[in-house]
Design a protein around this motif. Sequence first.
Motif, PDB file in Angstrom:
ATOM      1  N   GLU A 153       0.842  -1.190   0.000  1.00  0.00           N
ATOM      2  CA  GLU A 153       0.000   0.000   0.000  1.00  0.00           C
ATOM      3  C   GLU A 153       0.880   1.244   0.000  1.00  0.00           C
ATOM      4  O   GLU A 153       1.894   1.297   0.697  1.00  0.00           O
ATOM      5  CB  GLU A 153      -0.914   0.015   1.233  1.00  0.00           C
ATOM      6  N   LEU A 154       0.478   2.208  -0.790  1.00  0.00           N
ATOM      7  CA  LEU A 154       1.152   3.515  -0.830  1.00  0.00           C
ATOM      8  C   LEU A 154       0.120   4.567  -0.474  1.00  0.00           C
ATOM      9  O   LEU A 154      -0.547   5.130  -1.344  1.00  0.00           O
ATOM     10  CB  LEU A 154       1.752   3.771  -2.216  1.00  0.00           C
ATOM     11  N   GLY A 155      -0.022   4.841   0.820  1.00  0.00           N
ATOM     12  CA  GLY A 155      -1.064   5.758   1.259  1.00  0.00           C
ATOM     13  C   GLY A 155      -2.428   5.183   0.931  1.00  0.00           C
ATOM     14  O   GLY A 155      -2.745   4.050   1.297  1.00  0.00           O
ATOM     15  N   PRO A 156      -3.241   5.934   0.176  1.00  0.00           N
ATOM     16  CA  PRO A 156      -4.577   5.435  -0.171  1.00  0.00           C
ATOM     17  C   PRO A 156      -4.571   4.436  -1.334  1.00  0.00           C
ATOM     18  O   PRO A 156      -5.596   3.843  -1.653  1.00  0.00           O
ATOM     19  CB  PRO A 156      -5.332   6.712  -0.563  1.00  0.00           C
TER      20      PRO A 156
END
Length: 272
Positions: free
Chosen positions: A16-19
């Motif tokens: 995951e990269l933030g959202p």
Amino acid sequence: MTGPMPFPNIDPVAFELGPIVIRWYALAYLTGLTGGWLLLRRMVPRWPGLGGLTRDDVDDFLLWATFGVVLGGRLGYVLFYKPGYYLSHPLEIVQVWHGGMSFHGGLLGVAVAIWLFARKRKVPLLPFADTIAVVAPIGLFFGRLANFINGELFGRATDVPWAMVFPMGGAVPRHPSQLYEAALEGLVLLVVMAALASRPAVRARPGVLFGTFLMLYGLARFTVEFFREPDPFLGFVWQGATMGQLLSLPMIALGLSVVAYAARRRAVSGTA
């Protein structure tokens, strides 16, 4: 007798990269398309009958193939597997993140993309389709591995030593049919197609490789369906056959027809 093998329980989310959530399933599609694209770029310049097709054309076709796979796969699932449901819930057709893709639909989508692209770029259709058939098993292999990671499309109940208990399959040990498909539809088919494509006499008969791919994939899928649990919302569709088997029969027949047609045509000349 030993107990069932443990299912690895890999998180379907790769990272995951933030959202932004990146799933293994999306990475499988990306890897399959990229791998096929790279191999296609190497093959095209030396392929008989494709003298006018360049590597830049192959780069452009990657986008066409992506749309064909995604749109065809989704629409195929909607029409072949759950037409009544999506007729009542049409807005969910575009919600591909909820799952639901059909290989047979994806095949039709790519076939349309091949035809449109060949027509637009004035490329001979059958030689171009042959090259796509050679690289297609790469995507099939990674797609089936993603099915395994997700614990979906698992097999029927069994007591074989390599059986697994899948999280969504209850407490019953089952065939890891996703791995069977990855092996047959992916690795074995890739080796066979590559071996055939290495023979100049085969490459000189446009359509032989494309027809062979249709036939062999259909046979592999038809066979593995005997070990794969039918979709719960469909069950056995007709006379003990699954939807996957019924959709594979026309592929086998079409593949045989294309090979027979190609064998009767005059061989093309070109670089070996």
